[in-house]
Design a protein around this motif. Sequence first.
Motif, PDB file in Angstrom:
ATOM      1  N   THR A 262      -4.023  17.193  -3.822  1.00 25.24           N
ATOM      2  CA  THR A 262      -3.947  16.031  -2.934  1.00 25.24           C
ATOM      3  C   THR A 262      -3.356  14.788  -3.601  1.00 25.24           C
ATOM      4  N   PRO A 263      -3.656  14.470  -4.860  1.00 25.61           N
ATOM      5  CA  PRO A 263      -2.985  13.319  -5.473  1.00 25.61           C
ATOM      6  C   PRO A 263      -1.466  13.445  -5.482  1.00 25.61           C
ATOM      7  N   ASN A 317      -4.026  20.976  12.619  1.00 27.48           N
ATOM      8  CA  ASN A 317      -5.464  21.010  12.357  1.00 27.48           C
ATOM      9  C   ASN A 317      -5.819  20.767  10.895  1.00 27.48           C
ATOM     10  N   ASP A 318      -4.858  20.949  10.006  1.00 23.95           N
ATOM     11  CA  ASP A 318      -5.070  20.659   8.590  1.00 23.95           C
ATOM     12  C   ASP A 318      -4.972  19.145   8.390  1.00 23.95           C
ATOM     13  N   ILE A 319      -5.999  18.539   7.819  1.00 23.05           N
ATOM     14  CA  ILE A 319      -6.049  17.079   7.706  1.00 23.05           C
ATOM     15  C   ILE A 319      -4.867  16.534   6.919  1.00 23.05           C
ATOM     16  N   LYS A 320      -4.426  17.265   5.879  1.00 21.65           N
ATOM     17  CA  LYS A 320      -3.296  16.792   5.086  1.00 21.65           C
ATOM     18  C   LYS A 320      -1.974  16.961   5.824  1.00 21.65           C
ATOM     19  N   GLY A 363      -7.786   9.147   0.807  1.00 18.64           N
ATOM     20  CA  GLY A 363      -9.002   9.255   1.615  1.00 18.64           C
ATOM     21  C   GLY A 363      -9.220  10.673   2.104  1.00 18.64           C
ATOM     22  N   ALA A 364      -8.125  11.340   2.523  1.00 15.96           N
ATOM     23  CA  ALA A 364      -8.231  12.742   2.930  1.00 15.96           C
ATOM     24  C   ALA A 364      -8.671  13.599   1.753  1.00 15.96           C
ATOM     25  N   GLY A 365      -8.178  13.251   0.549  1.00 19.13           N
ATOM     26  CA  GLY A 365      -8.621  13.979  -0.637  1.00 19.13           C
ATOM     27  C   GLY A 365     -10.109  13.819  -0.879  1.00 19.13           C
ATOM     28  N   TYR A 391     -15.165   6.910   5.030  1.00 19.18           N
ATOM     29  CA  TYR A 391     -14.929   6.674   6.455  1.00 19.18           C
ATOM     30  C   TYR A 391     -14.347   5.283   6.691  1.00 19.18           C
ATOM     31  N   ALA A 392     -14.893   4.281   6.031  1.00 23.86           N
ATOM     32  CA  ALA A 392     -14.397   2.913   6.192  1.00 23.86           C
ATOM     33  C   ALA A 392     -12.959   2.797   5.678  1.00 23.86           C
ATOM     34  N   MET A 393     -12.682   3.432   4.555  1.00 25.40           N
ATOM     35  CA  MET A 393     -11.331   3.384   3.997  1.00 25.40           C
ATOM     36  C   MET A 393     -10.331   4.081   4.916  1.00 25.40           C
ATOM     37  N   MET A 394     -10.720   5.227   5.462  1.00 33.15           N
ATOM     38  CA  MET A 394      -9.831   5.941   6.382  1.00 33.15           C
ATOM     39  C   MET A 394      -9.614   5.148   7.667  1.00 33.15           C
ATOM     40  N   LEU A 395     -10.630   4.422   8.105  1.00 38.94           N
ATOM     41  CA  LEU A 395     -10.480   3.565   9.284  1.00 38.94           C
ATOM     42  C   LEU A 395      -9.437   2.476   9.030  1.00 38.94           C
ATOM     43  N   ILE A 396      -9.516   1.849   7.872  1.00 40.63           N
ATOM     44  CA  ILE A 396      -8.545   0.803   7.538  1.00 40.63           C
ATOM     45  C   ILE A 396      -7.137   1.382   7.501  1.00 40.63           C
ATOM     46  N   GLY A 397      -6.982   2.548   6.869  1.00 40.59           N
ATOM     47  CA  GLY A 397      -5.671   3.191   6.825  1.00 40.59           C
ATOM     48  C   GLY A 397      -5.151   3.520   8.212  1.00 40.59           C
TER      49      GLY A 397
END
Length: 680
Positions: A262-263, A317-320, A363-365, A391-397
């Motif tokens: 993921t990185p 369906n894959d988050i990445k 965040g997905a990682g 969750y908060a970080m993904m919301l901001i993104g």
Amino acid sequence: MIQAIVFLPLIGALVAGLLGRTIGHRTSEYLTTGLLLIAAVLSWIVFIPVAFGDGLVGATTEGHSAVIQVELMRWIQVGDMDLRWVLRVDTLTAIMLVVVNTVSSLVHVYSIGYMAEDPHRSRFFAYLSLFTFAMLMLVTADNFLQMFFGWEGVGLASYLLIGFWYTKPSANAAAMKAFIVNRVGDFGFALGIFGAFMVLGQITFDGAFHAVEGAAEARINFLGFDLHAMTVVCMLLFMGAMGKSAQFLLHTWLPDAMEGPTPVSALIHAATMVTAGVFMVARLSPLFETSEFTMTFVLIIGAITAFFAATVGLVQNDIKRVIAYSTCSQLGYMFVALGAGAYSAGVFHLFTHAFFKALLFLGAGAVIHAMHHEQDMRNMGGLRKKIPITYAMMLIGTLALTGVGIPGSEWLGFAGFFSKDSIIEAAYAVGGNAGSFAFWMLVIAALFTSFYSWRLIHLTFHGSPRPAANDHHDDHAAHDDHHADHGSAYDHAHEAPPVMLVPLYVLAFGAVVAGAVFYGMFFHDVEHIAHFFAGSVVVDAEIIDAAHHVPTWVKWSATIAMLFGFVTALYMYIFAPETPRRLAETNRGLYQFLLNKWYFDELYNTIFVKPAFWLGNAFWKGFDDWLIDGKLTEGLGRRVQNVTSWVTKLQSGYLYHYAFAMLIGIAALLTWAIAAGGLI
């Protein structure tokens, strides 16, 4: 300072790569990360005077461009061409140095936690630093060949990173696919460089920019046709950008690049490899300005890419992969800006995109790390209670990606709101069929972007944990073997360690404020933009002014589309979660079409891959095995062996056999002599 920014990552890569086993994994991690952090700090020291001061410190003026040129060595001297290896730093380069080194250093820090149990960490960090060095060589290039060196270096490093888990067949296939598809684009890029040198007679950027005005109407014979020379050159150069930046038709490698850790996805998709094409077109904007056809082509390809990738992202369906197709779509936005002549808007979106897209990938990682390497969003749900910080970080993104803000405001909005809306307004300002097409494609893409982004949030963090979420492990992520305990992945979900969260905080800050802080420099005021870029890219005052005076409904179009996508996702995945399945069943053909990515992989497999395999097998089995080995090399060898075996049988060792053979020989000679009339 410039030399340190560029070569510190190379030092880290060499030490970690060559001495990693000697100095140990931990030392390799800290060394490469520390050097990248120093390079990032130095990059900001270079950039801040450009953004908030009087310009580059120590810059000289070349024409209308303020630039620092640091000569390292004489490189190539052939005839009249005396080519030096020079590090070029102007405003555009300073922006890219900040983007590349900031994101790369944060990815390095994040990887210390994410790759903590991987047995090959030294090699991984060496690859990361090598990738960064190659990108820095690209953005500091002062001539076409120097840029090509960095261009190919990025391709090599991406191949190594995508295929890092080389025991995994899918990772090897993805690495090969990325490498080969990029070779297609790079072939055009190389031809474009040759063409630029032939038409302009210059290989340095400054020389080419000074010569382009005199060659603006030049003609060239290409493939038997008499064509506008600069159009041919720019189209070939853009072919390279299409491959590196995954534009429509050469986009197929990008989603498969998710096979790497993921990185790596964050590094490739956020700020480095995929933005190389955008940077190249912006850097060579004086050349592209001479070809109206190429500019229109760039505009249309960008619009199609933005729309196409957004449609595919709706059903992944894959988050990445969802985030990967989002990257592809956002790159389309950037190229629309370039094709519209609003180069500063394209670079602005590149700049803001780096923050929120790296945030989303990392965040997905963190989500994947929490779920013990589960990546299917259908097997998640309810994670906001388990990992509230992520969750908060993904919301901001997500708020930044979808472009949340108040149209007309210069301060109220997330980063993506300012840069994305600037591009949509510029596309409308172009006018004509091409401009209208691009505008509507981008608005529709904004709607789809909002839908699939909030779909990701709802499926991953909201609702209840889904039953399928249990014990999914990545066989090739050796660092996760210690999680092989019983129970569901949800029950064992946990927040990422601080070393993984700190980079998210930094990126989240950029995703919130970068748009508002830098809006004026990139798009708000023409005079400010011209001063900020100081001639490093073309500033089309007419198109930027027209973009600021579009109708009010145009300014609100992206926001309305974003809100519609948000409401639709909320209804379909929170209030009526059975709706998506019902829609997929009633529209099976469309669903499969999107799920299979418009069948581009299958199409290319039929047109290119299978014929290539057939041809390869024909040469291998027919030409090499049957003709060369079977008939010529090994065949002749067998004939010689048969003859020698037969001859050796004549050597019996008995004297009477030899006497008999001599008598036969004498008789034959006498018979021949009599028949020839020699004995009368």
